[in-house]
Design an enzyme around this catalytic site. Structure first.
Site: not given
Ligand SMILES: Cc1cc2nc3c(=O)[nH]c(=O)nc-3n(C[C@H](O)[C@H](O)[C@H](O)COP(=O)(O)OP(=O)(O)OC[C@H]3O[C@@H](n4cnc5c(N)ncnc54)[C@H](O)[C@@H]3O)c2cc1C
Ligand SMILES: *[C@@H]1O[C@H](CO)[C@@H](O)[C@H](O)[C@H]1NC(C)=O
Ligand SMILES: *[C@@H]1O[C@H](CO)[C@@H](O)[C@H](O)[C@H]1NC(C)=O
Length: 670
Positions: A595, A639
């Site tokens: 997180h 989370h």
């Molecule tokens: C293993 C794991 C388990 C988790 N379990 C939970 C849970 O059960 N419940 C919960 O609430 N949260 C959980 N989390 C946390 C939650 O999933 C994340 O905090 C949330 O998904 C973050 O969203 P985001 O949009 O910030 O980033 P992300 O969902 O990580 O999205 C970022 C995206 O940007 C893309 N990207 C990055 N760099 C580039 C680039 N240079 N060019 C193009 N694309 C790029 C990545 O590939 C990715 O698809 C978990 C996380 C992980 C890793």
């Protein structure tokens, strides 16, 4: 027909996965360009059987060369450009970087207006049928669906991990981390958000964010759906897990003995314990992509480019205005322009990295990297994370109470899951319940918990035994020698176990993130600085004591629950069960729940650590916003997936409002 074929394939795959047995040792190739990735793939669990070979072809980092297609492509979702287009336009209204929890929601909301064009660029591939299986959540962390990030080695933590480094996988898929996460749905306490608002972040009080939590929610929570804080008419399903072990009943019963009512743990009205609420439909994962992009595919104004890597945000140095992005697709470099805004949704690691690569970040640091500075901002100066201790494990005297891989990856549960979604495969990585507690260490005047207990229908050893995949512990990169010495007696015989992960909700310690070099394909340097403040250690120990007391109550003693005396190679000679022992254990099995937040911190303009304003606009740069989990300014009791979707819902409205108010001007001048 397809159904039968799929079943058969899945069956083979499951059998195959159970054959991962060979010991492996990770080598570090964490800063090489993409085309070097195969080395990383090879160093992890070298395939044993033809079936594993097939899995690795689809799932391991570049096991086959890019874009050559693989035999699982037909099981993978796809996002062709609409209307038979062969290449994207030259210019869009909005270019969104990253199709994760935030990017997916945002792209969907912005393209509700048919006149708005959006290009969504994503480095990962679309998800596939295996990622739909909740119990397999831990299995994807070492595949092509995850960025293979490692925290920098830091003294006194992650001591039991391979090379002393904690693994920080993040989703790399259309759907981002929501394709590999544990699907747990949490919102945080009202006071968490009210404090964020009180710090000058207008619009972010609990009352205001609740509307955005509700907006996307489709609650199917038996007994709670009609609660006014829940919504049944949104897109994102939230349901209870259809399968429950006796252990979750014991956890909730023990909670009640200790004065915690069994409730909807997301209820703003009281703290309590409850069954886990999962983002699934009939036991199938519902990633942000499945919910917000899959059904919106036909929209002519939404273009999605998977397998495409953004290398830079284009910013006009004179006007300090973002006007497009540079990206690499099929090994060729392209640029695309944004008429209205560039939106960075690459997550808490890649968003700050891209900002810095593009000249927005701490001046001294960028200078040292030889990057011309467009705007001096504290990008990456802060990073909070949620760590947990998974090593408090209780042995039971039963043989059929815990979830165990050996019992799940069999034909019957697989067929049942395919048919009704209600077998043990529907369990989100074995997580069954959540309990919020406030330990005696807390001096918080508000009802904000300092520890979250996550009740597991087993433990990190539920993937072991003869022929076990060991995927869970390997997902944490725990050294085999540590498991053998500390837990071998349970592991070898696949004993029934129960555990509750002890999650530190509000660490005092925080870390940061820096560039390693100017190469956009390098991973940045990530620092967790875990447990550098002693309060964090004593709080986790207080959580351990709490769980020990719970395990001593009748509901657990029915199963003869007995704490396992783990003897870690790192903690020899420290008497078991002393505070000193537990501190050493925590520093050995320091596990993140992924997180990471606050790397592009939101704050008012007098906040010295703020990167974006309360409308998520990057300070000092026009037409550039950050919309992802990295903007969350301080720890929340949650989370981060649901909060991130909420942030994107709110951002979509803010962005629409910005451009709606521009319209009259525009028209009157033309
Ligand atoms: C293993 C794991 C388990 C988790 N379990 C939970 C849970 O059960 N419940 C919960 O609430 N949260 C959980 N989390 C946390 C939650 O999933 C994340 O905090 C949330 O998904 C973050 O969203 P985001 O949009 O910030 O980033 P992300 O969902 O990580 O999205 C970022 C995206 O940007 C893309 N990207 C990055 N760099 C580039 C680039 N240079 N060019 C193009 N694309 C790029 C990545 O590939 C990715 O698809 C978990 C996380 C992980 C890793
Ligand atoms: C879309 O744009 C066209 C042409 O600019 C305009 O006539 C139409 O009213 C717009 N529609 C909406 C829903 O804004
Ligand atoms: C497990 O231990 C408890 C408490 O000692 C006992 O009541 C129960 O019968 C035991 N169960 C089995 C299966 O041995």
């Amino acid at each position: 027909m397809l159904q039968i074929l799929t079943t058969f394939l899945m069956f083979l795959i499951m059998i195959g996965i159970r054959a991962f047995e060979e010991d492996y040792d990770i080598e570090y190739y964490d800063d090489l360009p993409e085309n070097h990735y195969h080395k990383e793939g090879r160093s992890f669990s070298y395939p044993q059987s033809p079936i594993i070979d097939l899995i690795m072809k689809t799932a391991a980092p570049n096991y086959v060369p890019k874009n050559s297609g693989d035999i699982f492509d037909f099981l993978r979702d796809s996002y062709p450009l609409p209307g038979g287009l062969h290449s994207p336009y030259h210019e869009y209204d909005f270019v969104i970087i990253g199709a994760g929890s935030a990017g997916s929601v945002l792209a969907s909301r912005l393209t509700e207006d048919k006149n708005t064009t959006v290009l969504l660029i994503e480095a990962g591939k679309p998800e596939m049928i295996l990622t739909d299986i909740p119990i397999m959540a831990p299995y994807f962390q070492s595949t092509e669906y995850a960025w293979q990030y490692y925290m920098e080695p830091q003294p006194g933590v992650c001591k039991g991990m391979i090379n002393g480094r904690c693994f920080w996988p993040r989703g790399k898929a259309v759907g981002g981390s929501s394709v590999i996460n544990y699907m747990i749905y949490t919102r945080g306490r009202p006071q968490d958000w009210d404090r964020i608002a009180a710090a000058g972040n207008y619009g972010w009080s609990y009352r205001e964010v609740l509307e955005y939590y509700k907006k996307s929610e489709n609650a199917r929570l038996n007994g709670y759906e009609k609660d006014p804080t829940r919504n049944r008419n949104g897109e994102n399903p939230v349901e209870f897990v259809p399968i429950r072990t006796k252990l979750i009943k014991a956890f909730l019963e023990a909670g009640r003995i200790f004065g915690h009512p069994t409730i909807d743990y997301n209820s703003p009205h009281q703290l309590g314990f409850g069954y886990v609420q999962a983002i699934t439909t009939k036991g199938h994962r519902q990633s942000a992509a499945k919910v917000f992009l899959h059904r919106q595919k036909k929209r002519q104004n939404l273009h999605i480019l998977p397998d495409t890597y953004v290398t830079k945000i284009l910013i006009d140095a004179r006007t300090k205005t973002a006007y497009g992005v540079e990206y690499v697709r099929n090994r060729l470099k392209h640029t695309v322009l944004a008429r209205k805004e560039v939106i960075l949704s690459a997550g808490p690691i890649a968003s700050p990295q891209l900002l810095m690569l593009s000249g927005v970040g701490p001046k001294k640091h960028l200078n040292s990297m030889g990057i011309p500075v467009l705007k001096d901002l504290p990008v990456g100066k802060m990073l909070y994370d949620h760590i947990c201790f998974p090593g408090l494990i209780f042995e039971l005297n039963t043989t059929d109470v815990s979830l165990h891989e050996s019992k799940m990856l069999r034909v019957r549960p697989i067929l049942q899951w395919l048919k009704n979604g209600d077998s043990t495969l529907s369990s989100p990585g074995g997580v069954e319940g959540i309990g919020y507690i406030k330990t005696p260490i807390s001096n918080d005047p508000d009802p904000i918990p300092d520890i979250e207990l996550i009740s597991i229908g087993g433990s990190i050893l539920s993937d072991g035994g003869p022929g076990g995949s060991r995927a869970i512990r390997r997902g944490m990169r725990i050294r085999d020698a540590v498991i053998d010495e500390a837990f071998g007696s349970i592991d070898r015989v696949a004993r029934d176990t129960w555990s509750a992960f002890i999650l530190l909700l509000h660490p005092v310690s925080f870390g940061g993130i820096e560039l390693k070099n100017k190469n956009p394909f390098s991973h940045p340097r990530m620092y967790g600085n875990y447990l550098t403040h002693s309060k964090d250690v004593v709080t986790i120990i207080a959580g351990i004591r709490y769980v020990q007391a719970m395990a001593a109550t009748f509901p657990f003693q029915k199963f003869g629950a007995k704490v396992h005396k783990a003897s870690y190679p790192t903690c020899r000679h420290i008497p078991f069960d002393s505070d000193e022992y537990w501190e050493c254990a925590i520093r050995t099995l320091t596990a993140t729940l992924h997180h990471q937040i606050a790397t592009c911190r939101m704050g008012p303009n007098n906040d010295p650590l703020a990167v974006v304003d309360p409308e998520l606009r990057v300070y000092g740069i026009e037409k550039l916003r950050v919309v992802d989990s990295g903007v969350i300014p301080r720890t929340i009791s949650a989370h981060t997936h649901a909060p991130t979707m909420m942030i994107a819902e709110k951002a979509a409205d803010m962005i629409k409002a910005t451009w709606a108010s521009m319209l009259p001007n525009y028209i009157s001048y033309s």
